[in-house]
Design a protein around this motif. Structure first.
Motif, PDB file in Angstrom:
ATOM      1  N   LEU A 195       0.740  -1.237  -0.105  1.00  0.00           N
ATOM      2  CA  LEU A 195       0.244  -0.109   0.000  1.00  0.00           C
ATOM      3  C   LEU A 195       0.974   1.315   0.108  1.00  0.00           C
ATOM      4  CD1 LEU A 195      -2.739  -0.828   2.711  1.00  0.00           C
ATOM      5  CD2 LEU A 195      -2.679  -1.186   0.229  1.00  0.00           C
ATOM      6  N   ARG A 196       0.551   2.263  -0.766  1.00  0.00           N
ATOM      7  CA  ARG A 196       1.211   3.595  -0.847  1.00  0.00           C
ATOM      8  C   ARG A 196       0.506   4.339   0.299  1.00  0.00           C
ATOM      9  NH1 ARG A 196       2.547   7.706   0.230  1.00  0.00           N
ATOM     10  NH2 ARG A 196       3.668   9.402  -1.147  1.00  0.00           N
ATOM     11  N   PHE A 197      -0.492   4.100   0.309  1.00  0.00           N
ATOM     12  CA  PHE A 197      -1.319   4.906   1.461  1.00  0.00           C
ATOM     13  C   PHE A 197      -2.319   3.982   2.189  1.00  0.00           C
ATOM     14  CE2 PHE A 197      -1.622   7.660  -2.176  1.00  0.00           C
ATOM     15  CZ  PHE A 197      -0.930   8.726  -1.918  1.00  0.00           C
ATOM     16  N   ARG A 198      -1.909   3.638   3.612  1.00  0.00           N
ATOM     17  CA  ARG A 198      -2.625   2.903   4.602  1.00  0.00           C
ATOM     18  C   ARG A 198      -3.895   3.446   5.026  1.00  0.00           C
ATOM     19  NH1 ARG A 198       2.020   3.260   9.258  1.00  0.00           N
ATOM     20  NH2 ARG A 198       0.840   5.122  10.546  1.00  0.00           N
ATOM     21  N   ARG A 199      -4.685   4.025   4.360  1.00  0.00           N
ATOM     22  CA  ARG A 199      -5.663   4.799   4.788  1.00  0.00           C
ATOM     23  C   ARG A 199      -7.052   4.253   3.791  1.00  0.00           C
ATOM     24  NH1 ARG A 199      -5.998  10.688   5.810  1.00  0.00           N
ATOM     25  NH2 ARG A 199      -6.455   9.872   7.934  1.00  0.00           N
ATOM     26  N   ALA A 200      -8.196   4.223   4.613  1.00  0.00           N
ATOM     27  CA  ALA A 200      -9.629   3.909   3.795  1.00  0.00           C
ATOM     28  C   ALA A 200     -10.826   4.450   4.194  1.00  0.00           C
ATOM     29  CB  ALA A 200      -9.459   2.403   3.820  1.00  0.00           C
ATOM     30  N   ARG A 201     -11.614   4.446   3.453  1.00  0.00           N
ATOM     31  CA  ARG A 201     -13.004   4.869   3.783  1.00  0.00           C
ATOM     32  C   ARG A 201     -13.494   3.985   4.876  1.00  0.00           C
ATOM     33  NH1 ARG A 201     -15.392   9.266   1.138  1.00  0.00           N
ATOM     34  NH2 ARG A 201     -14.401   9.652  -0.894  1.00  0.00           N
ATOM     35  N   ARG A 202     -14.553   4.315   5.906  1.00  0.00           N
ATOM     36  CA  ARG A 202     -14.592   3.421   6.931  1.00  0.00           C
ATOM     37  C   ARG A 202     -15.645   2.376   6.373  1.00  0.00           C
ATOM     38  NH1 ARG A 202     -14.299   8.449   8.402  1.00  0.00           N
ATOM     39  NH2 ARG A 202     -13.443   9.073  10.562  1.00  0.00           N
ATOM     40  N   GLU A 203     -16.231   2.711   5.480  1.00  0.00           N
ATOM     41  CA  GLU A 203     -17.285   1.570   4.837  1.00  0.00           C
ATOM     42  C   GLU A 203     -16.411   0.512   4.233  1.00  0.00           C
ATOM     43  OE1 GLU A 203     -19.425   5.791   4.575  1.00  0.00           O
ATOM     44  OE2 GLU A 203     -17.287   4.931   4.287  1.00  0.00           O
ATOM     45  N   VAL A 204     -15.460   1.096   3.521  1.00  0.00           N
ATOM     46  CA  VAL A 204     -14.408  -0.201   2.768  1.00  0.00           C
ATOM     47  C   VAL A 204     -13.919  -1.050   3.924  1.00  0.00           C
ATOM     48  CG1 VAL A 204     -12.207  -0.394   1.662  1.00  0.00           C
ATOM     49  CG2 VAL A 204     -13.885   1.456   0.630  1.00  0.00           C
ATOM     50  N   VAL A 205     -13.473  -0.543   4.996  1.00  0.00           N
ATOM     51  CA  VAL A 205     -12.970  -1.263   6.216  1.00  0.00           C
ATOM     52  C   VAL A 205     -14.008  -2.338   6.643  1.00  0.00           C
ATOM     53  CG1 VAL A 205     -12.320  -1.186   8.587  1.00  0.00           C
ATOM     54  CG2 VAL A 205     -11.393   0.290   6.879  1.00  0.00           C
ATOM     55  N   ALA A 206     -15.194  -1.778   6.721  1.00  0.00           N
ATOM     56  CA  ALA A 206     -16.488  -2.897   7.207  1.00  0.00           C
ATOM     57  C   ALA A 206     -16.674  -3.603   6.001  1.00  0.00           C
ATOM     58  CB  ALA A 206     -17.728  -1.838   7.210  1.00  0.00           C
ATOM     59  N   VAL A 306     -24.900   0.172  -0.574  1.00  0.00           N
ATOM     60  CA  VAL A 306     -24.768  -0.321   0.725  1.00  0.00           C
ATOM     61  C   VAL A 306     -23.965   0.632   1.587  1.00  0.00           C
ATOM     62  CG1 VAL A 306     -24.510  -2.815  -0.442  1.00  0.00           C
ATOM     63  CG2 VAL A 306     -22.788  -1.393  -0.293  1.00  0.00           C
ATOM     64  N   ARG A 307     -23.533   1.567   1.096  1.00  0.00           N
ATOM     65  CA  ARG A 307     -22.889   2.642   2.170  1.00  0.00           C
ATOM     66  C   ARG A 307     -23.310   2.838   3.399  1.00  0.00           C
ATOM     67  NH1 ARG A 307     -21.679   8.972   0.372  1.00  0.00           N
ATOM     68  NH2 ARG A 307     -19.955   9.201   2.211  1.00  0.00           N
ATOM     69  N   ARG A 308     -24.601   3.192   3.356  1.00  0.00           N
ATOM     70  CA  ARG A 308     -25.312   3.346   4.751  1.00  0.00           C
ATOM     71  C   ARG A 308     -25.014   2.214   5.744  1.00  0.00           C
ATOM     72  NH1 ARG A 308     -31.021   6.233   4.872  1.00  0.00           N
ATOM     73  NH2 ARG A 308     -29.735   7.817   3.828  1.00  0.00           N
ATOM     74  N   ARG A 309     -25.342   0.927   5.285  1.00  0.00           N
ATOM     75  CA  ARG A 309     -25.400  -0.389   6.032  1.00  0.00           C
ATOM     76  C   ARG A 309     -24.011  -0.559   6.390  1.00  0.00           C
ATOM     77  NH1 ARG A 309     -24.186  -5.372   4.823  1.00  0.00           N
ATOM     78  NH2 ARG A 309     -24.146  -5.213   2.554  1.00  0.00           N
ATOM     79  N   LEU A 310     -22.975  -0.165   5.506  1.00  0.00           N
ATOM     80  CA  LEU A 310     -21.683  -0.800   6.091  1.00  0.00           C
ATOM     81  C   LEU A 310     -21.000   0.392   6.936  1.00  0.00           C
ATOM     82  CD1 LEU A 310     -20.270  -1.866   2.676  1.00  0.00           C
ATOM     83  CD2 LEU A 310     -20.681  -3.292   4.553  1.00  0.00           C
ATOM     84  N   ARG A 311     -21.235   1.666   6.867  1.00  0.00           N
ATOM     85  CA  ARG A 311     -21.223   2.797   7.658  1.00  0.00           C
ATOM     86  C   ARG A 311     -21.543   2.286   9.121  1.00  0.00           C
ATOM     87  NH1 ARG A 311     -18.829   7.859   7.201  1.00  0.00           N
ATOM     88  NH2 ARG A 311     -18.445   8.592   9.177  1.00  0.00           N
TER      89      ARG A 311
END
Length: 320
Positions: A195-206, A306-311
């Motif tokens: 990974l160049r960036f070890r960052r992600a959106r919260r929904e992606v982590v879920a 699915v964004r809201r559910r994953l958030r």
């Protein structure tokens, strides 16, 4: 030049099956103003197009390929998706033809040939259609500073991640240590730059945690966890990858923060590659993600539905 044989019921000069033609809009019938593009029809039409691209793969077929692209991209099933992207149908067509004209195979690119390049480009347009109103991350500094992204290392140290990743070495010493480890234990981890960036959106982590749990539940006990090879990227970094020869498409769901790549080939060593593939394709059939087979890794993008559910899942899991 030999053209692949047609299945029963196909008209001469076409690789489109009757089932796909049946899904297409009747000529002259206006589409419903609020109708979303039929993604099953789009993927099927792209698959048909790829058969014809493969038949015209020779260097002497450049003109025939352009005529083919001009014709097929205007078919309703494909045009409906491309028209809904920020570039529109004409912009997508011009970009694809330019990508094909510039294509040079190399070991770094996930596009092993022209057919793979067309597949990756067209299927990844679903991502940018879904998230066309989302501002992209233009620079590395924007990725590093964005409050929309969370630090994976902070989560990993608190045992809140069910998947694994490795970071790109930033120094000569770090690259040397990585190379030594690969020589000593060549199959211990996937062969990825990290990974160049070890960052992600919260929904992606879920989502990744959810897929990792599914994989663990469906695999033998010794199977490693899900491995993530790429997450959010800046447009600046995307162009950096292009200069190095990677098939980094522009625009990209990675630069919007909604796309990820997960390792596939390495899991064949543990006999669970097909298991992971079916888990991902099942989510695509359910409308949760878009999946693009890029060989060693598969590209995934969250659907807005699915964004809201994953958030909510992220907040519940992290206790926030």
């Amino acid at each position: 030049m030999r053209v692949p044989s047609r299945s029963p019921g196909q008209r001469p000069g076409s690789s489109v099956t009757p089932a796909v033609r049946a899904r297409r809009r009747v000529p002259g019938a206006p589409p419903g103003p609020a109708a979303a593009p039929d993604l099953d029809a789009y993927r099927a039409a792209v698959a048909d197009l790829l058969v014809e691209v493969a038949a015209l793969a020779g260097a002497s077929c450049a003109t025939a390929r352009q005529v083919l692209i001009d014709e097929r991209l205007r078919e309703p099933a494909i045009a409906a998706v491309l028209d809904a992207t920020p570039q529109g149908l004409i912009g997508a067509r011009e970009t694809l033809l330019l990508e094909m004209a510039r294509y040079q195979p190399n070991a770094r690119s996930s596009a092993a040939d022209l057919t793979a390049l067309v597949r990756i480009y067209l299927l990844s347009r679903i991502d940018v259609m879904w998230w066309r109103d989302t501002p992209g991350f233009r620079t590395d500094a924007q990725v590093d500073a964005s409050p929309e992204l969370v630090d994976l290392e902070w989560l990993r140290r608190r045992d809140l991640l069910r998947f694994r990743y490795t970071e790109q070495p930033r120094t000569l010493l770090g690259r040397g240590v990585r190379a030594a480890r690969r020589r000593l234990w060549p199959d211990a981890t996937p062969r990825t730059a990290g990974l160049r960036f070890r960052r992600a959106r919260r929904e992606v982590v879920a989502l990744l945690n959810d897929v990792a749990r599914e994989l663990a539940a469906s695999s033998p006990p010794a199977t490693p966890p899900l491995w993530v090879t790429s997450l959010v990227r800046s447009a600046e970094h995307q162009h950096r990858l292009r200069r190095l020869g990677y098939a980094a498409m522009v625009p990209s769901g990675h630069c919007l923060g909604w796309a990820v790549d997960v390792e596939m080939t390495w899991f064949g060593r543990f006999g669970v590659r097909d298991t992971l593939a079916e888990l991902l394709l099942a989510r695509q059939r359910a409308g949760e993600i878009n999946v693009v087979d890029e060989g060693q890794a598969w590209h995934l993008c969250l659907a807005p539905a699915v964004r809201r559910r994953l958030r909510r899942a992220y907040e519940a899991e992290m206790g926030v």
